[in-house]
Write a protein that holds these residues in place. Structure first.
Motif, PDB file in Angstrom:
ATOM      1  N   GLY A 135      -6.914  12.956   7.812  1.00  0.00           N
ATOM      2  CA  GLY A 135      -8.005  12.387   7.041  1.00  0.00           C
ATOM      3  C   GLY A 135      -9.347  12.594   7.706  1.00  0.00           C
ATOM      4  O   GLY A 135     -10.359  12.152   7.207  1.00  0.00           O
ATOM      5  N   GLY A 136      -9.372  13.264   8.828  1.00  0.00           N
ATOM      6  CA  GLY A 136     -10.646  13.596   9.455  1.00  0.00           C
ATOM      7  C   GLY A 136     -10.832  12.928  10.791  1.00  0.00           C
ATOM      8  O   GLY A 136     -10.375  11.848  11.044  1.00  0.00           O
ATOM      9  N   GLY A 137     -11.500  13.657  11.677  1.00  0.00           N
ATOM     10  CA  GLY A 137     -11.849  13.072  12.952  1.00  0.00           C
ATOM     11  C   GLY A 137     -10.816  13.311  14.010  1.00  0.00           C
ATOM     12  O   GLY A 137      -9.641  13.425  13.748  1.00  0.00           O
ATOM     13  N   ASP A 138     -11.233  13.353  15.238  1.00  0.00           N
ATOM     14  CA  ASP A 138     -10.349  13.530  16.369  1.00  0.00           C
ATOM     15  C   ASP A 138      -9.632  12.238  16.661  1.00  0.00           C
ATOM     16  O   ASP A 138     -10.195  11.172  16.648  1.00  0.00           O
ATOM     17  CB  ASP A 138     -11.146  13.958  17.600  1.00  0.00           C
ATOM     18  CG  ASP A 138     -11.601  15.392  17.482  1.00  0.00           C
ATOM     19  OD1 ASP A 138     -12.079  15.896  18.471  1.00  0.00           O
ATOM     20  OD2 ASP A 138     -11.473  15.964  16.388  1.00  0.00           O
TER      21      ASP A 138
ATOM     22  N   THR B  20      -6.702   7.283   4.285  1.00  0.00           N
ATOM     23  CA  THR B  20      -5.614   7.069   3.320  1.00  0.00           C
ATOM     24  C   THR B  20      -4.430   8.005   3.507  1.00  0.00           C
ATOM     25  O   THR B  20      -3.440   7.890   2.784  1.00  0.00           O
ATOM     26  CB  THR B  20      -6.145   7.236   1.884  1.00  0.00           C
ATOM     27  OG1 THR B  20      -6.701   8.558   1.732  1.00  0.00           O
ATOM     28  CG2 THR B  20      -7.210   6.202   1.572  1.00  0.00           C
ATOM     29  N   GLY B  21      -4.498   8.935   4.468  1.00  0.00           N
ATOM     30  CA  GLY B  21      -3.452   9.939   4.600  1.00  0.00           C
ATOM     31  C   GLY B  21      -2.055   9.387   4.763  1.00  0.00           C
ATOM     32  O   GLY B  21      -1.087   9.946   4.242  1.00  0.00           O
TER      33      GLY B  21
ATOM     34  N   GLN C 198       0.770  -1.288  -7.862  1.00  0.00           N
ATOM     35  CA  GLN C 198      -0.675  -1.095  -7.854  1.00  0.00           C
ATOM     36  C   GLN C 198      -1.107  -0.369  -6.591  1.00  0.00           C
ATOM     37  O   GLN C 198      -1.973   0.523  -6.627  1.00  0.00           O
ATOM     38  CB  GLN C 198      -1.386  -2.443  -7.960  1.00  0.00           C
ATOM     39  CG  GLN C 198      -2.906  -2.331  -8.069  1.00  0.00           C
ATOM     40  CD  GLN C 198      -3.584  -3.686  -8.191  1.00  0.00           C
ATOM     41  OE1 GLN C 198      -2.935  -4.729  -8.067  1.00  0.00           O
ATOM     42  NE2 GLN C 198      -4.888  -3.678  -8.430  1.00  0.00           N
ATOM     43  N   GLU C 199      -0.516  -0.725  -5.458  1.00  0.00           N
ATOM     44  CA  GLU C 199      -0.861  -0.063  -4.194  1.00  0.00           C
ATOM     45  C   GLU C 199      -0.397   1.390  -4.179  1.00  0.00           C
ATOM     46  O   GLU C 199      -1.062   2.257  -3.607  1.00  0.00           O
ATOM     47  CB  GLU C 199      -0.227  -0.825  -3.025  1.00  0.00           C
ATOM     48  CG  GLU C 199      -0.893  -2.168  -2.760  1.00  0.00           C
ATOM     49  CD  GLU C 199      -0.136  -3.002  -1.747  1.00  0.00           C
ATOM     50  OE1 GLU C 199      -0.789  -3.775  -1.014  1.00  0.00           O
ATOM     51  OE2 GLU C 199       1.112  -2.884  -1.687  1.00  0.00           O
ATOM     52  N   LYS C 200       0.722   1.664  -4.814  1.00  0.00           N
ATOM     53  CA  LYS C 200       1.206   3.047  -4.879  1.00  0.00           C
ATOM     54  C   LYS C 200       0.232   3.939  -5.645  1.00  0.00           C
ATOM     55  O   LYS C 200       0.061   5.111  -5.323  1.00  0.00           O
ATOM     56  CB  LYS C 200       2.586   3.098  -5.541  1.00  0.00           C
ATOM     57  CG  LYS C 200       3.712   2.525  -4.695  1.00  0.00           C
ATOM     58  CD  LYS C 200       5.039   2.619  -5.435  1.00  0.00           C
ATOM     59  CE  LYS C 200       6.180   2.038  -4.600  1.00  0.00           C
ATOM     60  NZ  LYS C 200       7.471   2.112  -5.315  1.00  0.00           N
ATOM     61  N   GLU C 201      -0.407   3.365  -6.641  1.00  0.00           N
ATOM     62  CA  GLU C 201      -1.342   4.140  -7.453  1.00  0.00           C
ATOM     63  C   GLU C 201      -2.746   4.173  -6.851  1.00  0.00           C
ATOM     64  O   GLU C 201      -3.580   4.962  -7.287  1.00  0.00           O
ATOM     65  CB  GLU C 201      -1.396   3.553  -8.881  1.00  0.00           C
ATOM     66  CG  GLU C 201      -0.071   3.600  -9.625  1.00  0.00           C
ATOM     67  CD  GLU C 201       0.500   5.001  -9.705  1.00  0.00           C
ATOM     68  OE1 GLU C 201      -0.281   5.956  -9.935  1.00  0.00           O
ATOM     69  OE2 GLU C 201       1.721   5.163  -9.504  1.00  0.00           O
ATOM     70  N   ASP C 202      -2.983   3.328  -5.871  1.00  0.00           N
ATOM     71  CA  ASP C 202      -4.314   3.254  -5.263  1.00  0.00           C
ATOM     72  C   ASP C 202      -4.162   3.275  -3.743  1.00  0.00           C
ATOM     73  O   ASP C 202      -4.043   2.217  -3.097  1.00  0.00           O
ATOM     74  CB  ASP C 202      -5.027   1.978  -5.711  1.00  0.00           C
ATOM     75  CG  ASP C 202      -6.486   1.936  -5.258  1.00  0.00           C
ATOM     76  OD1 ASP C 202      -6.877   2.771  -4.421  1.00  0.00           O
ATOM     77  OD2 ASP C 202      -7.232   1.051  -5.737  1.00  0.00           O
ATOM     78  N   PRO C 203      -4.172   4.461  -3.114  1.00  0.00           N
ATOM     79  CA  PRO C 203      -3.983   4.552  -1.658  1.00  0.00           C
ATOM     80  C   PRO C 203      -5.008   3.759  -0.858  1.00  0.00           C
ATOM     81  O   PRO C 203      -4.687   3.239   0.214  1.00  0.00           O
ATOM     82  CB  PRO C 203      -4.104   6.053  -1.385  1.00  0.00           C
ATOM     83  CG  PRO C 203      -3.800   6.720  -2.683  1.00  0.00           C
ATOM     84  CD  PRO C 203      -4.294   5.788  -3.735  1.00  0.00           C
ATOM     85  N   LYS C 204      -6.251   3.669  -1.360  1.00  0.00           N
ATOM     86  CA  LYS C 204      -7.271   2.907  -0.639  1.00  0.00           C
ATOM     87  C   LYS C 204      -6.911   1.425  -0.591  1.00  0.00           C
ATOM     88  O   LYS C 204      -7.076   0.760   0.431  1.00  0.00           O
ATOM     89  CB  LYS C 204      -8.639   3.105  -1.303  1.00  0.00           C
ATOM     90  CG  LYS C 204      -9.252   4.471  -1.043  1.00  0.00           C
ATOM     91  CD  LYS C 204     -10.672   4.546  -1.564  1.00  0.00           C
ATOM     92  CE  LYS C 204     -11.303   5.902  -1.237  1.00  0.00           C
ATOM     93  NZ  LYS C 204     -12.698   5.991  -1.736  1.00  0.00           N
ATOM     94  N   LEU C 205      -6.420   0.901  -1.715  1.00  0.00           N
ATOM     95  CA  LEU C 205      -5.984  -0.494  -1.755  1.00  0.00           C
ATOM     96  C   LEU C 205      -4.817  -0.711  -0.803  1.00  0.00           C
ATOM     97  O   LEU C 205      -4.780  -1.702  -0.055  1.00  0.00           O
ATOM     98  CB  LEU C 205      -5.593  -0.873  -3.179  1.00  0.00           C
ATOM     99  CG  LEU C 205      -5.013  -2.284  -3.360  1.00  0.00           C
ATOM    100  CD1 LEU C 205      -6.067  -3.343  -3.032  1.00  0.00           C
ATOM    101  CD2 LEU C 205      -4.489  -2.465  -4.790  1.00  0.00           C
ATOM    102  N   TYR C 206      -3.870   0.208  -0.831  1.00  0.00           N
ATOM    103  CA  TYR C 206      -2.704   0.151   0.057  1.00  0.00           C
ATOM    104  C   TYR C 206      -3.153   0.131   1.515  1.00  0.00           C
ATOM    105  O   TYR C 206      -2.733  -0.718   2.318  1.00  0.00           O
ATOM    106  CB  TYR C 206      -1.810   1.365  -0.247  1.00  0.00           C
ATOM    107  CG  TYR C 206      -0.457   1.381   0.415  1.00  0.00           C
ATOM    108  CD1 TYR C 206       0.010   0.318   1.190  1.00  0.00           C
ATOM    109  CD2 TYR C 206       0.380   2.493   0.258  1.00  0.00           C
ATOM    110  CE1 TYR C 206       1.263   0.354   1.778  1.00  0.00           C
ATOM    111  CE2 TYR C 206       1.635   2.540   0.854  1.00  0.00           C
ATOM    112  CZ  TYR C 206       2.069   1.478   1.615  1.00  0.00           C
ATOM    113  OH  TYR C 206       3.314   1.530   2.203  1.00  0.00           O
ATOM    114  N   ALA C 207      -4.037   1.048   1.881  1.00  0.00           N
ATOM    115  CA  ALA C 207      -4.520   1.144   3.260  1.00  0.00           C
ATOM    116  C   ALA C 207      -5.276  -0.118   3.671  1.00  0.00           C
ATOM    117  O   ALA C 207      -5.081  -0.640   4.783  1.00  0.00           O
ATOM    118  CB  ALA C 207      -5.421   2.372   3.406  1.00  0.00           C
ATOM    119  N   ASN C 208      -6.132  -0.633   2.799  1.00  0.00           N
ATOM    120  CA  ASN C 208      -6.922  -1.820   3.128  1.00  0.00           C
ATOM    121  C   ASN C 208      -6.045  -3.052   3.305  1.00  0.00           C
ATOM    122  O   ASN C 208      -6.306  -3.884   4.186  1.00  0.00           O
ATOM    123  CB  ASN C 208      -7.967  -2.075   2.040  1.00  0.00           C
ATOM    124  CG  ASN C 208      -9.090  -1.060   2.054  1.00  0.00           C
ATOM    125  OD1 ASN C 208      -9.369  -0.449   3.093  1.00  0.00           O
ATOM    126  ND2 ASN C 208      -9.739  -0.856   0.922  1.00  0.00           N
TER     127      ASN C 208
END
Length: 402
Positions: free
Chosen positions: A9-12, A298-299, A356-366
């Protein structure tokens, strides 16, 4: 190996934690929103300090006071990356006489011994991996190459010896005891047989390159690494036996899935097949001082499968093992100089996502992030890798000015 990690998802994963030893411009190294908020240099010495009437000594004292005040202001703004141990900012603070004496003793006793033992452990495990992969064809797919899909005695030897020698390496570094708090149920502590119950990925907060060694000793997962890691002496073969997913930015073909697609597939595979190694991801994207939790990428959550949250801590009295604002070489050296180091681990129950979390990775991650912050007593922070680079650049600028 840890210094080569890249987080999905970016960054070292760790490389970004390496404070540059040169003297960049104060505004350099800072990308993202932090730089856009204020185009002025983060820290600028007070011009009047150099023209004071007290002579050279007074001017130097005034400049030092300005720099100290500026560092304090920086530390308030960039809390997740601030060192608060005996060694101070960037590990360059003024040490008491007793600490200098301990360092001197460790330099001539502990450091040489630990370096030799560490190299021996690394070479031994390389030889084990070399023997186990003889006449074995690596798995090649989408530009990746690994031996993590070996079966039978070969895989068993690689995993068992890898876990044991990783623990030995931690012992060599002074981690004699690891205190673990397992909040999982009895069923979860055993091997989950149902496909729907098995996590496909371990998500962990990221504090130090030592995180990798702990997770290798605990569950021997695969993780994301730079393509160059595969070509390193000794470490390259070990990373292939771990099943590392290599970042391959140079490939631009239409059929190339990219690291995100490969990782998502590997997570689903681990979820569906108990013989496949789990993935380990640090969704923060960089390291902190251990007291904060940064926003999650979110990866780790794109595969829509359960995750296993793990929280790491490094209690300390003199030197913090956190890789925050200290350079890599200085960090390793001071770590080797410590007589005893400590790790605490909190294993949370497997987190099963809602529809709902499966359909929204950002929600899942948060939601996972908030749970980990609550259980680990961590402070949620909105800072990220870009702000960390700004902080490092500003600190280096001040060090050069002093």
């Amino acid at each position: 190996m840890a210094s080569e990690l890249k987080v999905l998802g970016g960054g070292d994963a760790n490389g970004s934690a390496d404070a540059h030893e040169d003297c960049p411009g104060l505004g350099g190294g800072g990308g993202g929103d932090s730089g856009a908020k204020d185009e002025r240099p983060l820290l600028k010495p007070n011009p009047s300090s150099s023209s004071s009437n007290g002579g050279g000594g007074a001017a130097a004292a005034a400049a030092a006071a300005v720099i100290a005040e500026s560092v304090e202001e920086l530390n308030k703004k960039y809390g997740p990356y601030v060192r608060r141990d005996t060694y101070g900012t960037m590990g360059r603070g003024e040490l008491p006489a007793a600490e200098k004496l301990l360092l001197a003793i460790a330099m001539v006793t502990l450091v040489p011994l630990r370096l030799v033992l560490g190299i021996v452990v690394l070479v031994v495990y390389y030889l084990i991996c070399r023997v186990c992969t003889l006449f074995s064809v690596p798995n090649r797919e989408d530009g990746q190459e690994d031996y993590a899909h070996m079966v039978g005695w070969r895989r068993e030897v690689v995993v068992r010896s890898g876990r044991f020698l990783s623990r030995v390496m931690l012992f060599v570094f002074g981690f004699c005891w690891i205190r673990e708090y397992d909040l999982r149920s009895e069923d979860e502590r055993g091997e989950l047989s149902e496909e729907s119950e098995r996590p496909g990925v371990i998500v962990s907060n990221h504090i130090s390159h030592l995180d990798i060694l702990y997770h290798m000793s605990s569950s021997f997962p695969s993780f994301v690494a730079k393509r160059s890691v595969a070509r390193l002496p000794l470490v390259g073969l070990i990373s292939k036996c771990l099943g590392c997913v290599y970042v391959q930015r140079e490939s631009k073909t239409s059929d190339f899935k990219g690291v995100s697609g490969v990782v998502t597939e590997r997570i689903r595979e681990a979820h569906e097949n108990k013989l496949s190694p789990m993935m380990l991801l640090f969704p923060e994207g960089t390291t902190t001082n251990g007291g904060y939790l940064l926003p999650f990428k979110t990866g780790a959550f794109l595969a829509k499968v359960p995750v296993l949250p793990v929280i790491l801590r490094y209690p300390y009295k003199r030197f913090s093992p956190a890789w925050d604002s200290i350079s890599g070489v200085r960090h390793v050296f001071l770590l080797l100089c410590q007589f005893v180091n400590h790790i605490e681990v909190i294993r949370l129950p497997v987190y099963y996502p809602s529809e709902q979390e499966k359909e929204d990775p950002k929600l899942y991650a948060n939601n996972v992030r908030r749970l980990m912050a609550t259980k680990g007593d961590l402070i949620l922070s909105d800072l990220g890798l870009a702000e960390k680079r700004v902080y490092h650049a500003a600190l280096n600028g001040l060090i050069c000015q002093s």
